[in-house]
Design a protein around this motif. Structure first.
Motif, PDB file in Angstrom:
ATOM      1  N   MET A  85      27.980  12.124  49.236  1.00  0.00           N
ATOM      2  CA  MET A  85      26.838  11.293  49.585  1.00  0.00           C
ATOM      3  C   MET A  85      26.950  10.924  51.063  1.00  0.00           C
ATOM      4  O   MET A  85      27.990  10.486  51.537  1.00  0.00           O
ATOM      5  CB  MET A  85      26.823  10.042  48.711  1.00  0.00           C
ATOM      6  N   ASN A  86      25.858  11.074  51.773  1.00  0.00           N
ATOM      7  CA  ASN A  86      25.800  10.731  53.190  1.00  0.00           C
ATOM      8  C   ASN A  86      25.382   9.272  53.336  1.00  0.00           C
ATOM      9  O   ASN A  86      24.286   8.898  52.935  1.00  0.00           O
ATOM     10  CB  ASN A  86      24.813  11.662  53.906  1.00  0.00           C
ATOM     11  N   ILE A  87      26.280   8.451  53.899  1.00  0.00           N
ATOM     12  CA  ILE A  87      26.009   7.035  54.106  1.00  0.00           C
ATOM     13  C   ILE A  87      26.028   6.752  55.597  1.00  0.00           C
ATOM     14  O   ILE A  87      26.987   7.098  56.286  1.00  0.00           O
ATOM     15  CB  ILE A  87      27.058   6.155  53.395  1.00  0.00           C
ATOM     16  N   GLN A  88      24.965   6.142  56.065  1.00  0.00           N
ATOM     17  CA  GLN A  88      24.856   5.759  57.472  1.00  0.00           C
ATOM     18  C   GLN A  88      25.009   4.244  57.570  1.00  0.00           C
ATOM     19  O   GLN A  88      24.402   3.505  56.788  1.00  0.00           O
ATOM     20  CB  GLN A  88      23.492   6.187  58.030  1.00  0.00           C
ATOM     21  N   ILE A  89      25.814   3.782  58.525  1.00  0.00           N
ATOM     22  CA  ILE A  89      25.960   2.353  58.796  1.00  0.00           C
ATOM     23  C   ILE A  89      25.359   2.091  60.166  1.00  0.00           C
ATOM     24  O   ILE A  89      25.664   2.791  61.131  1.00  0.00           O
ATOM     25  CB  ILE A  89      27.446   1.913  58.795  1.00  0.00           C
ATOM     26  N   ARG A  90      24.492   1.085  60.240  1.00  0.00           N
ATOM     27  CA  ARG A  90      23.867   0.747  61.526  1.00  0.00           C
ATOM     28  C   ARG A  90      23.442  -0.707  61.532  1.00  0.00           C
ATOM     29  O   ARG A  90      23.323  -1.346  60.482  1.00  0.00           O
ATOM     30  CB  ARG A  90      22.678   1.656  61.797  1.00  0.00           C
ATOM     31  N   LYS A  91      23.194  -1.213  62.746  1.00  0.00           N
ATOM     32  CA  LYS A  91      22.652  -2.569  62.870  1.00  0.00           C
ATOM     33  C   LYS A  91      21.216  -2.568  62.356  1.00  0.00           C
ATOM     34  O   LYS A  91      20.513  -1.562  62.435  1.00  0.00           O
ATOM     35  CB  LYS A  91      22.670  -3.024  64.328  1.00  0.00           C
ATOM     36  N   VAL A  92      20.793  -3.701  61.836  1.00  0.00           N
ATOM     37  CA  VAL A  92      19.427  -3.812  61.331  1.00  0.00           C
ATOM     38  C   VAL A  92      18.435  -3.886  62.475  1.00  0.00           C
ATOM     39  O   VAL A  92      18.780  -4.249  63.598  1.00  0.00           O
ATOM     40  CB  VAL A  92      19.230  -5.040  60.408  1.00  0.00           C
ATOM     41  N   MET A 151      24.293  -5.628  59.562  1.00  0.00           N
ATOM     42  CA  MET A 151      24.404  -4.174  59.481  1.00  0.00           C
ATOM     43  C   MET A 151      24.052  -3.755  58.058  1.00  0.00           C
ATOM     44  O   MET A 151      24.289  -4.507  57.103  1.00  0.00           O
ATOM     45  CB  MET A 151      25.816  -3.720  59.846  1.00  0.00           C
ATOM     46  N   VAL A 152      23.500  -2.565  57.951  1.00  0.00           N
ATOM     47  CA  VAL A 152      23.141  -2.024  56.641  1.00  0.00           C
ATOM     48  C   VAL A 152      23.838  -0.693  56.412  1.00  0.00           C
ATOM     49  O   VAL A 152      24.152   0.033  57.347  1.00  0.00           O
ATOM     50  CB  VAL A 152      21.612  -1.829  56.491  1.00  0.00           C
ATOM     51  N   ALA A 153      24.064  -0.411  55.131  1.00  0.00           N
ATOM     52  CA  ALA A 153      24.490   0.915  54.695  1.00  0.00           C
ATOM     53  C   ALA A 153      23.241   1.567  54.118  1.00  0.00           C
ATOM     54  O   ALA A 153      22.557   0.975  53.278  1.00  0.00           O
ATOM     55  CB  ALA A 153      25.587   0.815  53.645  1.00  0.00           C
ATOM     56  N   ILE A 188      21.643   0.317  50.719  1.00  0.00           N
ATOM     57  CA  ILE A 188      22.529   0.241  49.554  1.00  0.00           C
ATOM     58  C   ILE A 188      23.633  -0.800  49.760  1.00  0.00           C
ATOM     59  O   ILE A 188      24.384  -1.103  48.832  1.00  0.00           O
ATOM     60  CB  ILE A 188      23.139   1.613  49.209  1.00  0.00           C
ATOM     61  N   GLY A 189      23.727  -1.325  50.971  1.00  0.00           N
ATOM     62  CA  GLY A 189      24.722  -2.346  51.272  1.00  0.00           C
ATOM     63  C   GLY A 189      24.296  -3.105  52.515  1.00  0.00           C
ATOM     64  O   GLY A 189      23.539  -2.593  53.343  1.00  0.00           O
ATOM     65  N   LEU A 190      24.777  -4.338  52.616  1.00  0.00           N
ATOM     66  CA  LEU A 190      24.376  -5.210  53.718  1.00  0.00           C
ATOM     67  C   LEU A 190      25.551  -6.109  54.083  1.00  0.00           C
ATOM     68  O   LEU A 190      26.249  -6.613  53.205  1.00  0.00           O
ATOM     69  CB  LEU A 190      23.189  -6.062  53.264  1.00  0.00           C
ATOM     70  N   THR A 191      25.765  -6.297  55.362  1.00  0.00           N
ATOM     71  CA  THR A 191      26.756  -7.257  55.824  1.00  0.00           C
ATOM     72  C   THR A 191      26.175  -8.017  57.001  1.00  0.00           C
ATOM     73  O   THR A 191      25.343  -7.488  57.738  1.00  0.00           O
ATOM     74  CB  THR A 191      28.101  -6.586  56.192  1.00  0.00           C
ATOM     75  N   ASN A 192      26.575  -9.254  57.121  1.00  0.00           N
ATOM     76  CA  ASN A 192      26.098 -10.053  58.241  1.00  0.00           C
ATOM     77  C   ASN A 192      27.211 -10.969  58.726  1.00  0.00           C
ATOM     78  O   ASN A 192      28.127 -11.308  57.977  1.00  0.00           O
ATOM     79  CB  ASN A 192      24.870 -10.885  57.842  1.00  0.00           C
ATOM     80  N   ILE A 193      27.126 -11.308  59.991  1.00  0.00           N
ATOM     81  CA  ILE A 193      27.989 -12.348  60.529  1.00  0.00           C
ATOM     82  C   ILE A 193      27.081 -13.405  61.136  1.00  0.00           C
ATOM     83  O   ILE A 193      25.997 -13.105  61.640  1.00  0.00           O
ATOM     84  CB  ILE A 193      29.007 -11.847  61.566  1.00  0.00           C
ATOM     85  N   SER A 194      27.529 -14.631  61.055  1.00  0.00           N
ATOM     86  CA  SER A 194      26.761 -15.714  61.666  1.00  0.00           C
ATOM     87  C   SER A 194      27.732 -16.672  62.335  1.00  0.00           C
ATOM     88  O   SER A 194      28.770 -17.024  61.767  1.00  0.00           O
ATOM     89  CB  SER A 194      25.894 -16.436  60.633  1.00  0.00           C
ATOM     90  N   GLY A 195      27.378 -17.039  63.550  1.00  0.00           N
ATOM     91  CA  GLY A 195      28.206 -17.949  64.327  1.00  0.00           C
ATOM     92  C   GLY A 195      27.360 -18.994  65.016  1.00  0.00           C
ATOM     93  O   GLY A 195      26.135 -18.912  65.035  1.00  0.00           O
ATOM     94  N   SER A 196      28.020 -19.931  65.607  1.00  0.00           N
ATOM     95  CA  SER A 196      27.370 -21.038  66.302  1.00  0.00           C
ATOM     96  C   SER A 196      27.220 -20.709  67.788  1.00  0.00           C
ATOM     97  O   SER A 196      27.954 -19.898  68.336  1.00  0.00           O
ATOM     98  CB  SER A 196      28.226 -22.299  66.151  1.00  0.00           C
TER      99      SER A 196
END
Length: 168
Positions: free
Chosen positions: A1-8, A60-62, A69-77
């Protein structure tokens, strides 16, 4: 399976809302359940605009088969004394669990955090009995630094949350 990770991008807003509403019903380890995401497409667009160009707030999304199919986020002040700290969230659609999507997302997110030259500490919360997630985080160098008792309430049960961090 080809999975691409990139910023949203802002163009991802509808898929992000749909994705979050779907994964809400797939795991009891999320901070929200079915019908509790509570963010509209318009609100997501505004949020994505608000973090555009931020050094310590991004997502970022997968992607597989043109679907998130996947999501990650970071949040800062933006406060100078704590700007180097970020909180991490991550999720993967259930049908893709165990296929390395979480690892790919974490690899990419940690790399992006390192590229900033600013972010030093990545923090996350994880349900104490979510052993697969805890194992993944440990694999990437996260260490438990504390816990919150009875923080998570789902299915009429209170569960502790572990506080984990990774120092870059």
């Amino acid at each position: 399976m080809n999975i691409q990770i990139r910023k949203v991008t802002i163009n991802d807003a509808k898929q992000i809302v749909d994705y979050c509403n779907q994964v809400a019903g797939e795991s009891d380890n999320m901070s929200f359940g079915v019908g509790e995401f509570g963010i509209t497409y318009e609100q997501e667009v505004e949020f994505l605009k608000s973090i555009e160009g931020s050094i310590n707030n991004f997502m970022m999304v997968a992607i597989a088969n043109n679907q998130i199919i996947g999501l990650t986020n970071i949040s800062g002040s933006s406060r100078p004394r704590i700007i180097h700290n970020v909180d991490l969230g991550i999720s993967v659609k259930q049908e893709y669990w165990g296929l390395g999507v979480g690892s790919k997302l974490l690899d990419s997110m940690i790399e992006e955090c390192q590229k900033t030259g600013l972010i030093r500490n990545i923090h996350l919360l994880v349900v104490a009995d979510n052993t697969k997630a805890i194992g993944l985080y440990k694999k990437y160098g996260f260490k438990q630094v504390g816990s919150y008792a009875n923080y998570h309430f789902v299915n009429e049960q209170y569960k502790d949350l572990l506080i984990m961090e990774k120092i870059l």
